[in-house]
Write an enzyme that holds these catalytic residues in place. Structure first.
Site, PDB file in Angstrom:
ATOM      1  CB  SER A 115      11.322  -3.562   5.170  1.00 31.18           C
ATOM      2  OG  SER A 115      11.202  -4.656   6.024  1.00 31.18           O
ATOM      3  CE  LYS A 122       7.769  -1.138   2.537  1.00 25.77           C
ATOM      4  NZ  LYS A 122       7.465   0.294   2.597  1.00 25.77           N
ATOM      5  CG  LEU A 139       6.767  -9.460  21.116  1.00 26.49           C
ATOM      6  CD1 LEU A 139       5.791 -10.604  21.416  1.00 26.49           C
ATOM      7  CD2 LEU A 139       8.225  -9.984  21.117  1.00 26.49           C
ATOM      8  CE1 TYR A 179       5.929  -3.946   4.015  1.00 28.26           C
ATOM      9  CE2 TYR A 179       7.446  -5.446   5.131  1.00 28.26           C
ATOM     10  CZ  TYR A 179       6.964  -4.168   4.915  1.00 28.26           C
ATOM     11  OH  TYR A 179       7.528  -3.105   5.581  1.00 28.26           O
TER      12      TYR A 179
HETATM   13  N1  LIG Z   1       6.792  -0.770  11.695  1.00 23.79           N
HETATM   14  C1  LIG Z   1       7.901  -1.428  11.365  1.00 23.79           C
HETATM   15  O1  LIG Z   1       8.496  -2.162  12.182  1.00 23.79           O
HETATM   16  C2  LIG Z   1       8.484  -1.293   9.989  1.00 23.79           C
HETATM   17  C3  LIG Z   1       9.638  -2.028   9.652  1.00 23.79           C
HETATM   18  C4  LIG Z   1      10.164  -1.894   8.379  1.00 23.79           C
HETATM   19  C5  LIG Z   1       9.590  -1.027   7.449  1.00 23.79           C
HETATM   20  N2  LIG Z   1       8.458  -0.356   7.799  1.00 23.79           N
HETATM   21  C6  LIG Z   1       7.838   0.543   6.797  1.00 23.79           C
HETATM   22  O2  LIG Z   1       7.698   1.830   7.373  1.00 23.79           O
HETATM   23  C7  LIG Z   1       6.540   2.484   6.854  1.00 23.79           C
HETATM   24  C8  LIG Z   1       5.661   2.967   7.997  1.00 23.79           C
HETATM   25  O3  LIG Z   1       5.309   1.852   8.809  1.00 23.79           O
HETATM   26  P1  LIG Z   1       4.251   2.014   9.992  1.00 23.79           P
HETATM   27  O4  LIG Z   1       4.516   0.932  10.953  1.00 23.79           O
HETATM   28  O5  LIG Z   1       4.229   3.420  10.439  1.00 23.79           O
HETATM   29  O6  LIG Z   1       2.903   1.662   9.197  1.00 23.79           O
HETATM   30  P2  LIG Z   1       1.437   2.283   9.391  1.00 23.79           P
HETATM   31  O7  LIG Z   1       0.488   1.325   8.758  1.00 23.79           O
HETATM   32  O8  LIG Z   1       1.212   2.678  10.796  1.00 23.79           O
HETATM   33  O9  LIG Z   1       1.498   3.611   8.508  1.00 23.79           O
HETATM   34  C9  LIG Z   1       1.380   3.607   7.109  1.00 23.79           C
HETATM   35  C10 LIG Z   1       0.451   4.746   6.722  1.00 23.79           C
HETATM   36  O10 LIG Z   1       0.364   4.817   5.303  1.00 23.79           O
HETATM   37  C11 LIG Z   1      -0.988   5.021   4.918  1.00 23.79           C
HETATM   38  N3  LIG Z   1      -1.119   4.468   3.555  1.00 23.79           N
HETATM   39  C12 LIG Z   1      -0.913   3.204   3.139  1.00 23.79           C
HETATM   40  N4  LIG Z   1      -1.074   3.106   1.813  1.00 23.79           N
HETATM   41  C13 LIG Z   1      -1.378   4.355   1.372  1.00 23.79           C
HETATM   42  C14 LIG Z   1      -1.613   4.923   0.078  1.00 23.79           C
HETATM   43  N5  LIG Z   1      -1.604   4.181  -1.038  1.00 23.79           N
HETATM   44  N6  LIG Z   1      -1.872   6.242  -0.004  1.00 23.79           N
HETATM   45  C15 LIG Z   1      -1.904   7.026   1.105  1.00 23.79           C
HETATM   46  N7  LIG Z   1      -1.669   6.545   2.355  1.00 23.79           N
HETATM   47  C16 LIG Z   1      -1.407   5.230   2.473  1.00 23.79           C
HETATM   48  C17 LIG Z   1      -1.810   4.301   5.983  1.00 23.79           C
HETATM   49  O11 LIG Z   1      -3.119   4.806   6.090  1.00 23.79           O
HETATM   50  C18 LIG Z   1      -0.972   4.567   7.235  1.00 23.79           C
HETATM   51  O12 LIG Z   1      -1.382   5.741   7.907  1.00 23.79           O
HETATM   52  C19 LIG Z   1       5.875   1.476   5.920  1.00 23.79           C
HETATM   53  O13 LIG Z   1       6.299   1.756   4.617  1.00 23.79           O
HETATM   54  C20 LIG Z   1       6.434   0.151   6.390  1.00 23.79           C
HETATM   55  O14 LIG Z   1       6.456  -0.802   5.343  1.00 23.79           O
HETATM   56  C21 LIG Z   1       7.880  -0.460   9.037  1.00 23.79           C
END
Ligand SMILES: NC(=O)c1ccc[n+]([C@@H]2O[C@H](COP(=O)([O-])OP(=O)(O)OC[C@H]3O[C@@H](n4cnc5c(N)ncnc54)[C@H](O)[C@@H]3O)[C@@H](O)[C@H]2O)c1
Length: 327
Positions: free
Chosen positions: A117, A145, A188, A141
């Site tokens: 991230s 990462k 947002l 958080y």
């Molecule tokens: N959405 C964004 O803008 C963004 C930006 C930067 C990084 N990220 C990273 O991308 C990844 C996906 O983000 P997202 O928005 O799809 O999040 P999300 O919460 O929609 O998806 C994460 C999934 O991981 C599962 N999960 C969490 N911990 C777990 C564990 N210990 N074991 C098994 N399953 C587990 C959750 O149930 C969920 O389905 C994450 O790692 C997040 O930190 C997201």
């Protein structure tokens, strides 16, 4: 030979599964469904409900499916929650992530793509942010990462693991089937669309006195289909013998909160009510990527860089799923 997608029932992970299946890949999902949706997983793809740190479960998945690589999305990702409950974040994102890595390495898996991230950078000292920018996260958080990136680097040296850590900026947009459905929702664009659909009363704008042209914070939005495509390219890069890398994924275009609101109003035709609230601690005024390295190393080229298209795809999905996923 199968690809393990952790967090494949979440927002970005489920779009990745959809894209992998469309590309003809064999895929298995591991997700504890704490924040994900069973209904988001493409039909026919095996979904194991469990935690990534469950070594026994993971060993049996690796054995049964001959896992050759892993795309690791599973994480908790609310900045505010990580500040109030750091244990939850270090346990889930780091301890569980480490157990996952150990089990995969023991099972002979050597290719790993990691969802990192822009939160690893903290308060930027220059814009756009390239990969050489100092990494000083301002919340737990972001720290989780960064720690995972360090572990991956150490595992590269110790065990010959090859990884690509993709540092996403703000993921947004939808495919025809996959959209954003979080509870609570902190992002947002889905919040603006929820107001347009009459499911929320207003959207909070955190801070309007930043040193930006309209005073609101500027972010770099990237469509999930473009994010997923970069993961496919990263896997291909690793299969071709590429070295471990950390790469930014963003469109290099910054939009202020007010610009996003104006675009959402125009697309939805709704007067979306917003309320100005105090800025959140640790929220930088601008986060805009320099993604030149991902373009040159992976040959990545975003297809949906325009904010208008990103929001329109999200609007289409939210109108089709006004209550989100069924389960
Ligand atoms: N959405 C964004 O803008 C963004 C930006 C930067 C990084 N990220 C990273 O991308 C990844 C996906 O983000 P997202 O928005 O799809 O999040 P999300 O919460 O929609 O998806 C994460 C999934 O991981 C599962 N999960 C969490 N911990 C777990 C564990 N210990 N074991 C098994 N399953 C587990 C959750 O149930 C969920 O389905 C994450 O790692 C997040 O930190 C997201």
């Amino acid at each position: 030979m199968t690809i393990l997608v952790t967090g494949g029932a979440g927002y970005i992970g489920s779009a990745m599964v959809e894209e992998l299946v469309a590309a003809g890949a064999s895929v298995v999902v591991l997700d504890d469904l704490r924040r994900g949706h069973r209904a988001a997983v493409t039909d026919g793809v095996p979904l194991y409900e469990g935690r990534v740190g469950d070594k026994e479960l993971l060993r049996s998945i690796c054995k049964e499916h001959e896992i050759e690589s892993c795309i690791h999305f599973a994480a908790l990702a609310y900045v505010g929650e990580s500040v109030t409950d750091p244990h939850l974040y270090f346990e889930n994102n780091v301890a569980q992530g480490l157990a996952l890595l150990d089990t995969l390495v023991m099972a002979g898996v050597r290719r790993f793509v990691f969802s990192s991230s822009c939160a690893t950078y903290g308060e930027p000292t220059k814009i756009p942010i390239d990969e050489q920018h100092p990494q000083r996260p301002t919340n737990p958080y972001g720290s989780t990462k960064l720690i995972m990136e360090k572990i991956l680097q150490a595992y590269t040296e110790a065990f010959g693991l090859k990884f690509v850590a993709l540092r996403y900026f703000n993921a947004a947009g939808a495919t025809a089937k996959i959209g954003e459905d979080h509870e609570p929702e902190t992002h947002l664009i889905p919040n603006l669309l929820a107001v347009a659909l009459g499911r929320k009363e207003y959207v909070s704008v955190f801070g309007d006195q930043y040193a930006t042209p309209d005073g609101t914070a500027i972010r770099d939005y990237i469509h999930i289909a473009d994010l997923c495509n970069a993961h496919l390219l990263a896997l291909e890069y690793l299969r071709n013998g590429g070295a471990s890398e950390c790469l930014n994924l963003g469109n290099e275009l910054g939009y202020s909160v007010m610009e996003v609101i104006a675009t959402a109003r125009q697309i939805t035709g709704c007067e979306i009510e917003v309320r100005i609230e105090p800025p959140r601690p640790g929220d930088p005024s601008r986060l805009v990527a320099d993604a030149g390295r991902a373009r040159s190393i992976l040959g990545w080229k975003p297809k949906y860089p325009e904010l208008e298209r990103i929001i329109r795809t999200a609007w289409d999905w939210h109108r089709a799923h006004p209550e989100g996923y069924e389960q």
